[in-house]
Design a protein around this motif. Structure first.
Motif, PDB file in Angstrom:
ATOM      1  N   TYR A  90       0.867  -1.370   0.166  1.00 20.66           N
ATOM      2  CA  TYR A  90       0.065   0.133   0.174  1.00 20.66           C
ATOM      3  C   TYR A  90       0.992   1.315   0.070  1.00 20.66           C
ATOM      4  O   TYR A  90       0.589   2.158  -0.822  1.00 20.66           O
ATOM      5  N   ILE A 188      -0.236  11.331   7.237  1.00 15.43           N
ATOM      6  CA  ILE A 188      -1.312  10.402   6.475  1.00 15.43           C
ATOM      7  C   ILE A 188      -2.486  11.420   6.338  1.00 15.43           C
ATOM      8  O   ILE A 188      -3.003  11.929   5.308  1.00 15.43           O
ATOM      9  N   LYS A 192      -3.827  13.035   2.657  1.00 17.16           N
ATOM     10  CA  LYS A 192      -5.312  13.273   2.256  1.00 17.16           C
ATOM     11  C   LYS A 192      -5.772  14.500   2.106  1.00 17.16           C
ATOM     12  O   LYS A 192      -6.605  14.521   1.130  1.00 17.16           O
ATOM     13  N   GLN A 196      -7.419  15.489  -1.534  1.00 14.08           N
ATOM     14  CA  GLN A 196      -8.727  16.177  -1.807  1.00 14.08           C
ATOM     15  C   GLN A 196      -8.561  17.334  -2.794  1.00 14.08           C
ATOM     16  O   GLN A 196      -9.624  17.768  -3.705  1.00 14.08           O
ATOM     17  N   ARG A 349      -7.251   7.169  -2.513  1.00 11.78           N
ATOM     18  CA  ARG A 349      -7.892   7.345  -1.513  1.00 11.78           C
ATOM     19  C   ARG A 349      -8.125   6.002  -0.922  1.00 11.78           C
ATOM     20  O   ARG A 349      -8.233   5.977   0.412  1.00 11.78           O
ATOM     21  N   VAL A 350      -8.517   4.884  -1.552  1.00  6.92           N
ATOM     22  CA  VAL A 350      -8.672   3.731  -0.792  1.00  6.92           C
ATOM     23  C   VAL A 350      -7.428   3.320  -0.268  1.00  6.92           C
ATOM     24  O   VAL A 350      -7.661   2.922   0.916  1.00  6.92           O
ATOM     25  N   LEU A 352      -4.981   5.176   0.928  1.00 14.33           N
ATOM     26  CA  LEU A 352      -4.436   5.847   2.287  1.00 14.33           C
ATOM     27  C   LEU A 352      -5.402   5.607   3.475  1.00 14.33           C
ATOM     28  O   LEU A 352      -5.186   5.531   4.676  1.00 14.33           O
ATOM     29  N   ASN A 353      -6.702   4.922   3.278  1.00 13.58           N
ATOM     30  CA  ASN A 353      -7.575   4.562   4.215  1.00 13.58           C
ATOM     31  C   ASN A 353      -7.349   3.210   4.514  1.00 13.58           C
ATOM     32  O   ASN A 353      -7.854   2.803   5.919  1.00 13.58           O
ATOM     33  N   GLN A 354      -6.238   2.713   4.337  1.00 15.94           N
ATOM     34  CA  GLN A 354      -6.048   1.190   4.612  1.00 15.94           C
ATOM     35  C   GLN A 354      -4.702   1.293   5.640  1.00 15.94           C
ATOM     36  O   GLN A 354      -4.556   0.301   6.460  1.00 15.94           O
ATOM     37  N   HIS A 356      -1.791   2.450   8.575  1.00 13.82           N
ATOM     38  CA  HIS A 356      -1.634   2.609   9.849  1.00 13.82           C
ATOM     39  C   HIS A 356      -0.455   3.398  10.115  1.00 13.82           C
ATOM     40  O   HIS A 356       0.778   3.018   9.699  1.00 13.82           O
TER      41      HIS A 356
END
Length: 469
Positions: A90, A188, A192, A196, A349-350, A352-354, A356
């Protein structure tokens, strides 16, 4: 009436590219694309510590340097039998994706738009001699405003890359196992936030702009097709829990989409300035430079898949993933590059949401005494491959096939023209003294011939077009 037209260098691309075409009755009957700069990075790698490849091969190019760090790290992981964690994939793919955004924004607005819109001549670099401009003034002015707005947007994409990669170009973040240093929570959130802003510009400005150009220059849907074979090594794909977010390794030929097989790749040096076997597999031979070779006309070699030239890049990826299949042409290629901006932004976007914060991926890696590795990945301009061999923990062989080698190869051992050469042949040139069609077709591929810098000197012609009677 026959004419020979030479353009050298083709401007608003990355690197040095010469075009030499024969025109008969305003139609291009023969074409040569000539890469005029020898890189020699394969030779530089021999005798070095294998880890050096991740950082040194990035210097092949100042535009797509991250791509080479991805290709070389994948080749090393293959040789070292390293299984990369999903978190590592990722993070590496996020850094890689930032380069897609930066490159496509810059190439569309700063390199492609000047072919279709009249820019204010606030500097000599905006001067142009050709006059095939069709946009109404109000539409042209809006596109020009977006041209300048795109400059900070492209810079933002590089800033996003540097948040995790350390710097851009030539990042320090990508390494064996994914990335060198895990991101913090602040980083992180920062990425994001930048994403955006970039997504808003892509959806409200870039995508409408490319369709505006397509509306007024719709004849370019019929120009610059090429061989019609498409290929991708795959990118943002085959995650354990997410599956494929973009495109798997596939080819398109004769109306069918089929799985890609690495064993079908060969290179020909018949018309390239190298000595060695005329055709070979990537791990078989590292050819030696010879600029005095008879009949050769380019430093670019001729990669082939099953003996055929293939087009690589955004249009190939969108076509193979089923996201855009209107046609294969100059305008379709240009539209695909802009549409891919949204595809990649959505993927990032997907991803970055995964991830940690503060999860270390590094350990003390151990190089094998002897190994062979391959790293194949699709990047901004298309399919990129790194192949290596090591003995006594030292590199003894390195082979790189870049996307622009696929798109801008010379003729092969069988006399078959490369992809861009085929895209030019058959094109009608309306004004032989201002052959704008050639530049528009070739820039739709986003050529990146080498890591090079153009120098512009006030008072001197920025480029030369020679027309032979």
């Amino acid at each position: 009436m026959k004419k020979r037209i030479v353009i050298n260098p083709l401007t608003r691309i990355s690197g040095f590219l010469e075009i030499d075409v024969q025109v008969e009755n305003h139609v291009i009957t023969s074409a040569k694309t000539k890469g005029n700069m020898f890189r020699g990075f394969e030779q530089m790698m021999v005798g070095r510590n294998p880890y050096d490849a991740i950082y040194l091969t990035q210097r092949i190019c100042g535009i797509c340097s991250t791509a080479h760090s991805v290709g070389s790290s994948l080749a090393l992981e293959d040789a070292m039998l390293v299984k990369v964690s999903e978190e590592g994939r990722y993070l590496r793919d996020i850094i890689h994706g930032c380069e897609f955004l930066q490159n496509h924004l810059r190439h569309f607005y700063q390199y492609t738009v000047p072919d279709y819109a009249i820019l204010p001549e606030v500097s000599q670099i905006y001067h142009t001699d050709y006059r095939d401009f069709r946009l109404p003034k109000k539409v042209n002015d809006e596109l020009v405003a977006h041209y300048f707005e795109a400059l900070p947007m492209s810079r933002l994409a590089h800033q996003m890359l540097a948040v995790m990669g350390g710097k851009a170009p030539h990042n320090h973040g990508i390494f064996v196992g994914g990335v060198a240093t895990p991101p913090t929570a602040d980083q992180i959130i920062q990425m994001k936030s930048i994403l955006q802003s970039l997504s808003a510009f892509i959806e409200t400005k870039a995508i409408p702009d490319v369709y505006t150009i397509a509306k007024y220059y719709d004849d370019y849907y019929q120009i610059g097709k090429g061989p019609g074979h498409l290929m991708s090594f795959g990118v943002f794909h085959q995650y354990k829990s997410l599956g494929t977010l973009y495109v798997d390794p596939l080819i398109y030929q004769n109306g069918e989409i089929r799985p890609f097989k690495e064993k079908n790749i060969t290179e020909s040096i018949e018309r390239s300035w190298y000595d060695g076997k005329k055709e070979y597999a990537p791990l078989e031979e590292m050819s030696e430079p010879n600029m005095d070779k008879p009949r050769a006309y380019s430093w670019v070699k001729a990669p082939r898949y099953n003996g055929h030239p293939f087009e690589v890049g955004p249009l190939a990826r969108l076509w193979l993933s089923g996201k855009y299949q209107r046609g294969i042409s100059t305008m379709d290629r240009t539209i695909a590059r802009v549409l891919e901006l949204k595809v990649v932004a959505d993927v990032l976007r997907v991803l970055l949401n995964q991830i940690h914060p503060n999860i270390s991926l590094q350990k003390e890696w151990e190089l094998p005494e002897q190994a062979i590795g391959a790293g194949l990945v699709d990047t901004t301009r298309g399919a990129l491959g790194h192949w290596l061999k090591m003995e006594n923990r030292i590199l003894t062989f390195y082979q790189i096939i870049t996307p622009s080698a696929w798109d801008f190869s010379p003729q092969d051992a069988h006399g078959v023209h490369g992809t861009a050469e085929q895209a030019l042949i058959g094109t009608t040139i309306q004004d032989l003294n201002q052959p704008i069609e050639i530049g528009r077709i070739l820039r739709s591929f986003d050529p990146c011939m080498s890591c090079a810098t153009h120098v512009y000197s006030p008072g001197l012609d920025p480029f030369t077009i020679q027309v032979f009677g």
